[in-house]
Design a protein around this motif. Structure first.
Motif, PDB file in Angstrom:
ATOM      1  N   LYS A   1      24.078 -15.063  85.718  1.00 13.58           N
ATOM      2  CA  LYS A   1      24.200 -16.406  84.725  1.00 13.58           C
ATOM      3  C   LYS A   1      24.247 -16.178  83.280  1.00 13.58           C
ATOM      4  O   LYS A   1      24.587 -16.929  82.623  1.00 13.58           O
ATOM      5  CB  LYS A   1      23.102 -17.456  85.505  1.00 13.58           C
ATOM      6  CG  LYS A   1      23.599 -18.100  86.961  1.00 13.58           C
ATOM      7  CD  LYS A   1      22.588 -18.345  87.640  1.00 13.58           C
ATOM      8  CE  LYS A   1      23.346 -19.005  89.132  1.00 13.58           C
ATOM      9  NZ  LYS A   1      22.219 -19.427  89.754  1.00 13.58           N
ATOM     10  N   VAL A   2      23.468 -15.021  83.012  1.00  7.52           N
ATOM     11  CA  VAL A   2      23.604 -14.999  81.620  1.00  7.52           C
ATOM     12  C   VAL A   2      24.980 -14.416  81.057  1.00  7.52           C
ATOM     13  O   VAL A   2      25.382 -14.940  80.051  1.00  7.52           O
ATOM     14  CB  VAL A   2      22.635 -13.715  81.267  1.00  7.52           C
ATOM     15  CG1 VAL A   2      22.727 -13.128  79.799  1.00  7.52           C
ATOM     16  CG2 VAL A   2      21.101 -14.078  81.342  1.00  7.52           C
ATOM     17  N   LEU A   3      25.654 -13.896  81.786  1.00  5.16           N
ATOM     18  CA  LEU A   3      26.953 -13.266  81.609  1.00  5.16           C
ATOM     19  C   LEU A   3      27.956 -14.554  81.358  1.00  5.16           C
ATOM     20  O   LEU A   3      28.665 -14.824  80.592  1.00  5.16           O
ATOM     21  CB  LEU A   3      27.455 -12.381  82.579  1.00  5.16           C
ATOM     22  CG  LEU A   3      27.199 -11.027  82.679  1.00  5.16           C
ATOM     23  CD1 LEU A   3      27.381 -10.344  83.892  1.00  5.16           C
ATOM     24  CD2 LEU A   3      27.652 -10.148  81.375  1.00  5.16           C
ATOM     25  N   LYS A   4      27.621 -15.464  82.396  1.00  7.98           N
ATOM     26  CA  LYS A   4      28.360 -16.896  82.310  1.00  7.98           C
ATOM     27  C   LYS A   4      28.184 -17.346  81.118  1.00  7.98           C
ATOM     28  O   LYS A   4      28.972 -18.256  80.349  1.00  7.98           O
ATOM     29  CB  LYS A   4      28.038 -17.589  83.601  1.00  7.98           C
ATOM     30  CG  LYS A   4      28.986 -16.986  84.965  1.00  7.98           C
ATOM     31  CD  LYS A   4      28.637 -18.195  85.905  1.00  7.98           C
ATOM     32  CE  LYS A   4      29.635 -17.794  87.214  1.00  7.98           C
ATOM     33  NZ  LYS A   4      29.658 -18.672  88.018  1.00  7.98           N
ATOM     34  N   TYR A   5      26.861 -17.627  80.740  1.00  7.22           N
ATOM     35  CA  TYR A   5      25.952 -18.290  79.608  1.00  7.22           C
ATOM     36  C   TYR A   5      26.836 -17.820  78.329  1.00  7.22           C
ATOM     37  O   TYR A   5      27.030 -18.672  77.451  1.00  7.22           O
ATOM     38  CB  TYR A   5      24.792 -18.110  79.769  1.00  7.22           C
ATOM     39  CG  TYR A   5      23.905 -19.133  78.934  1.00  7.22           C
ATOM     40  CD1 TYR A   5      23.401 -20.222  79.369  1.00  7.22           C
ATOM     41  CD2 TYR A   5      23.551 -19.023  77.531  1.00  7.22           C
ATOM     42  CE1 TYR A   5      22.625 -21.409  78.872  1.00  7.22           C
ATOM     43  CE2 TYR A   5      22.600 -20.030  76.969  1.00  7.22           C
ATOM     44  CZ  TYR A   5      22.319 -20.947  77.470  1.00  7.22           C
ATOM     45  OH  TYR A   5      21.238 -21.889  76.766  1.00  7.22           O
ATOM     46  N   ASN A   6      27.277 -16.640  78.472  1.00  7.73           N
ATOM     47  CA  ASN A   6      27.738 -16.059  77.302  1.00  7.73           C
ATOM     48  C   ASN A   6      29.325 -16.328  77.337  1.00  7.73           C
ATOM     49  O   ASN A   6      30.215 -15.610  76.713  1.00  7.73           O
ATOM     50  CB  ASN A   6      27.627 -14.404  77.049  1.00  7.73           C
ATOM     51  CG  ASN A   6      26.246 -14.364  76.473  1.00  7.73           C
ATOM     52  OD1 ASN A   6      26.106 -14.402  75.301  1.00  7.73           O
ATOM     53  ND2 ASN A   6      24.975 -14.034  77.413  1.00  7.73           N
ATOM     54  N   GLY A   7      29.708 -17.009  78.381  1.00  6.13           N
ATOM     55  CA  GLY A   7      31.275 -17.356  78.435  1.00  6.13           C
ATOM     56  C   GLY A   7      31.999 -16.414  78.912  1.00  6.13           C
ATOM     57  O   GLY A   7      33.338 -16.423  79.049  1.00  6.13           O
ATOM     58  N   TYR A   8      31.663 -15.483  80.024  1.00 10.46           N
ATOM     59  CA  TYR A   8      32.328 -14.587  80.687  1.00 10.46           C
ATOM     60  C   TYR A   8      32.504 -15.041  81.990  1.00 10.46           C
ATOM     61  O   TYR A   8      31.711 -15.810  82.434  1.00 10.46           O
ATOM     62  CB  TYR A   8      31.522 -12.935  80.840  1.00 10.46           C
ATOM     63  CG  TYR A   8      31.431 -12.251  79.394  1.00 10.46           C
ATOM     64  CD1 TYR A   8      32.396 -11.849  78.730  1.00 10.46           C
ATOM     65  CD2 TYR A   8      29.940 -11.972  78.956  1.00 10.46           C
ATOM     66  CE1 TYR A   8      32.314 -11.182  77.515  1.00 10.46           C
ATOM     67  CE2 TYR A   8      29.922 -11.343  78.101  1.00 10.46           C
ATOM     68  CZ  TYR A   8      31.064 -10.920  77.208  1.00 10.46           C
ATOM     69  OH  TYR A   8      30.710 -10.294  75.984  1.00 10.46           O
ATOM     70  N   LYS A   9      33.628 -14.441  82.521  1.00 10.35           N
ATOM     71  CA  LYS A   9      34.161 -14.834  83.785  1.00 10.35           C
ATOM     72  C   LYS A   9      33.741 -13.631  84.722  1.00 10.35           C
ATOM     73  O   LYS A   9      33.503 -12.694  84.213  1.00 10.35           O
ATOM     74  CB  LYS A   9      35.595 -15.122  84.191  1.00 10.35           C
ATOM     75  CG  LYS A   9      35.943 -16.534  83.658  1.00 10.35           C
ATOM     76  CD  LYS A   9      37.588 -16.677  83.520  1.00 10.35           C
ATOM     77  CE  LYS A   9      37.963 -16.182  82.242  1.00 10.35           C
ATOM     78  NZ  LYS A   9      39.301 -16.276  81.757  1.00 10.35           N
ATOM     79  N   LEU A  10      33.460 -13.844  85.896  1.00 11.63           N
ATOM     80  CA  LEU A  10      32.790 -12.804  86.806  1.00 11.63           C
ATOM     81  C   LEU A  10      33.908 -12.410  87.962  1.00 11.63           C
ATOM     82  O   LEU A  10      34.495 -13.505  88.657  1.00 11.63           O
ATOM     83  CB  LEU A  10      31.720 -13.295  87.533  1.00 11.63           C
ATOM     84  CG  LEU A  10      30.492 -13.256  86.338  1.00 11.63           C
ATOM     85  CD1 LEU A  10      29.213 -13.948  87.010  1.00 11.63           C
ATOM     86  CD2 LEU A  10      29.837 -11.967  85.771  1.00 11.63           C
ATOM     87  N   GLU A  11      33.933 -11.043  88.125  1.00 11.02           N
ATOM     88  CA  GLU A  11      34.589 -10.610  89.476  1.00 11.02           C
ATOM     89  C   GLU A  11      33.412  -9.807  90.014  1.00 11.02           C
ATOM     90  O   GLU A  11      33.017  -8.531  89.556  1.00 11.02           O
ATOM     91  CB  GLU A  11      35.867  -9.846  89.331  1.00 11.02           C
ATOM     92  CG  GLU A  11      36.965 -10.879  89.147  1.00 11.02           C
ATOM     93  CD  GLU A  11      38.121 -10.041  88.897  1.00 11.02           C
ATOM     94  OE1 GLU A  11      38.385  -8.938  89.236  1.00 11.02           O
ATOM     95  OE2 GLU A  11      39.195 -10.740  88.425  1.00 11.02           O
ATOM     96  N   HIS A  12      32.521 -10.311  90.899  1.00 12.95           N
ATOM     97  CA  HIS A  12      31.525  -9.644  91.276  1.00 12.95           C
ATOM     98  C   HIS A  12      31.356  -9.360  92.703  1.00 12.95           C
ATOM     99  O   HIS A  12      31.793 -10.348  93.467  1.00 12.95           O
ATOM    100  CB  HIS A  12      30.149 -10.487  90.938  1.00 12.95           C
ATOM    101  CG  HIS A  12      28.956 -10.004  91.310  1.00 12.95           C
ATOM    102  ND1 HIS A  12      27.909 -10.727  91.483  1.00 12.95           N
ATOM    103  CD2 HIS A  12      28.554  -8.703  92.014  1.00 12.95           C
ATOM    104  CE1 HIS A  12      26.637  -9.988  91.850  1.00 12.95           C
ATOM    105  NE2 HIS A  12      27.342  -8.946  92.041  1.00 12.95           N
TER     106      HIS A  12
END
Length: 467
Positions: A54-65
């Motif tokens: 969620k911190v990564l998303k908060y920073n605007g990143y998209k995820l492939e996890h």
RNA sequence: GGCGACAUAGCCAAGUGGUAAGGCACGAGUCUGCAAAACUCUGAUUCGUCGGUUCAAAUCCGACUGUCGCCUCCA
């Protein structure tokens, strides 16, 4: 700037994804071995994983996890001796391994859902990726990093000079005194199994180049991460206990096959302690979320509790501390609703500076305790305003505590659901109170308490709730 | 035995060179017939002990003490 700590280099480094152009972060998390109930210590690691997401998303990143579900090949000893955990559990419970896997996977998913943990984009069972593992092993044999014995295919640790780099320990010395039976067929004591020739009684096994086999534990993470994320991805997470063996071996496998360290950041969550000591079955202090629920602690209060400490520090669980977390969460929810729909003016600069303060905290290697200090600063602001409410809701995208909700819905008792005798007592008490007969009123309050109800007096009369 | 980490108020704990965040509990107050809840106020001249470096240390170095973890299953 987002900074994350990398276990391999023992440093906080600025995070820049490999696929910067598309703003995509690729990450891998070692998931559960589904042979038993997950406990709250396990959950700390997955809460961290979710906060990182969620911190990564908060920073605007998209995820492939990707997260794996280990449903085969995790032995009761990391020296690859002993029994397969899945099969042992199945034997003890007299059920099939598939039933065991299915049931504990389901329970795990329920647990993480109750903690507001998002399901990673890809959740992969080991048993669904057997061909990829086999070809990975073949690749290692072809490159000369693995050899065959009568028991299976083993990784030759002597071929990799950097082996042991993650734990920075002299593994040779550590192992020499360990109580592990020496397998004379292995070239080096540290060599580990990649692909195990199945004994007859082993239930889960697959046909392969080397006959009926099943995979070693470490190969699944290497094969699955390579399949979904490529040879090198951004972040690999797991518990600190994985540093010395599991992740060390993952690095070894990847370096053998591709020549590269598979992850740019290795992130590890510290252990949860119980009363300053280790959680262990023999001490009877292995708690699950359900154990907490029984004591009136909701799962999200446990999530809140994990925010009192940084993920790289041990966190000490005590009942006093978890209760305080539940109270704190309740008050935070109330404080949030106090800001809702209030129109007081708040200077833009103040909101912006609080917003930035929160961002700085989470971007400093996911410093949740520091972030919570900011949350409380906003929540306790005396100048009630919808601006603060919106800010808190924004923060909750990371916190995931559902702070925007109405309290105690479950505790409220609907009047006409009460039994006749309870209604009668309430009526008697009402009359007594009208007559200012407080001694009778107090006696009736006591008798209601004995029957499991709390009665609270307010301007609007008596409110009753279940204890 | 080998390796490593940590030690900050009653509890859970941030802070890693510039003069101690936050939450809970306790205490005081507001409210209440009382209680509960809620709200307000309040807490470390000091960061395990002893030395050292520095203008300045909880923060760096050394010793000691204590706690915990790993090397065996574990997030």
């Amino acid at each position: 700037m987002l900074k994350l700590y990398d276990t391999l280099t023992r440093k906080k480094k600025e995070f820049i994804p490999i696929d910067k152009k598309n703003n995509i972060v690729r990450m891998y998390t070692c998931g559960p071995t589904v042979y038993n109930f997950a406990h709250i210590g396990n959950m700390r690691a997955y809460i961290f994983m979710d906060n990182l997401r969620k911190v990564l998303k908060y920073n605007g990143y998209k995820l492939e996890h990707v997260m794996n579900i280990t449903d085969v090949g995790h032995m009761t000893s990391d020296a690859d001796e002993g029994e397969d955990k899945m099969e042992k559990s199945a034997r003890l419970q007299n059920r099939s391994v598939y039933e065991i896997a299915q049931e504990y996977t389901k329970l795990f998913m329920e647990d993480i859902s109750s903690l507001n943990i998002q399901i990673p984009e890809y959740v992969q069972k080991a048993t669904d990726n057997i061909p990829e593992m086999e070809s990975y092993v073949k690749g290692l044999v072809d490159k000369g990093f693995a050899y065959e014995t009568s028991k299976g295919i083993y990784y030759d640790t002597s071929k990799l000079s950097s082996y042991g780099e993650l734990s920075k320990a002299n593994l040779e010395e550590q192992r020499s005194g360990a109580r592990v039976e020496v397998d004379i067929e292995k070239k080096n004591p540290l060599d580990f199994a990649l692909w195990i020739k199945s004994p007859k009684e082993h239930i889960m096994k697959w046909d392969s180049k080397w006959g009926e086999c099943y995979p070693g534990w470490h190969i699944e993470c290497s094969a699955i991460s390579k399949k979904f994320l490529g040879d090198v991805f951004d972040i690999h997470t797991g518990g600190v206990d994985h540093i010395p063996i599991h992740h060390e071996n993952e690095i070894a496998q990847a370096k053998g096959l591709t020549g590269k360290n598979p992850a740019n950041f290795w992130m590890h969550v510290e252990f949860l302690l119980i009363n300053s000591g280790k959680m262990s079955k023999s001490l009877g202090n292995v708690y699950t979320l359900k154990d907490l629920t029984k004591k009136g602690i909701e799962p999200l209060a446990y999530r809140y509790f994990t925010y009192t400490s940084h993920y790289r520090n041990k966190l000490n669980f005590t009942w006093e501390a978890i209760n305080s977390a539940q109270i704190s969460l309740n008050r935070l929810i109330d404080a949030c609703s106090a800001h809702k729909n209030e129109k007081n003016n708040v200077p833009k600069e103040i909101v912006e500076s609080l917003d930035k303060k929160f961002l700085n905290a989470i971007n400093d290697d996911i410093n949740m305790p520091a972030a919570m200090a900011v949350v409380w600063e906003v929540a306790k602001e005396k100048n009630k305003s919808n601006d603060y409410y919106n800010l808190l809701k924004k923060f909750d995208k990371v916190l995931s505590l559902n702070i925007d909700r109405v309290q105690d819905v479950n505790k409220k008792v609907v009047e006409n659901e009460l039994s006749e005798d309870i209604k009668e007592i309430l009526e008697m008490r009402k009359i007594a109170r009208q007559n200012k007969d407080f001694s009778t009123s107090d006696k009736l309050r006591d008798s209601l308490k004995e029957k499991g109800y709390n009665v609270v007096d307010s301007k609007n009369g008596q409110n009753i709730e279940k204890v």
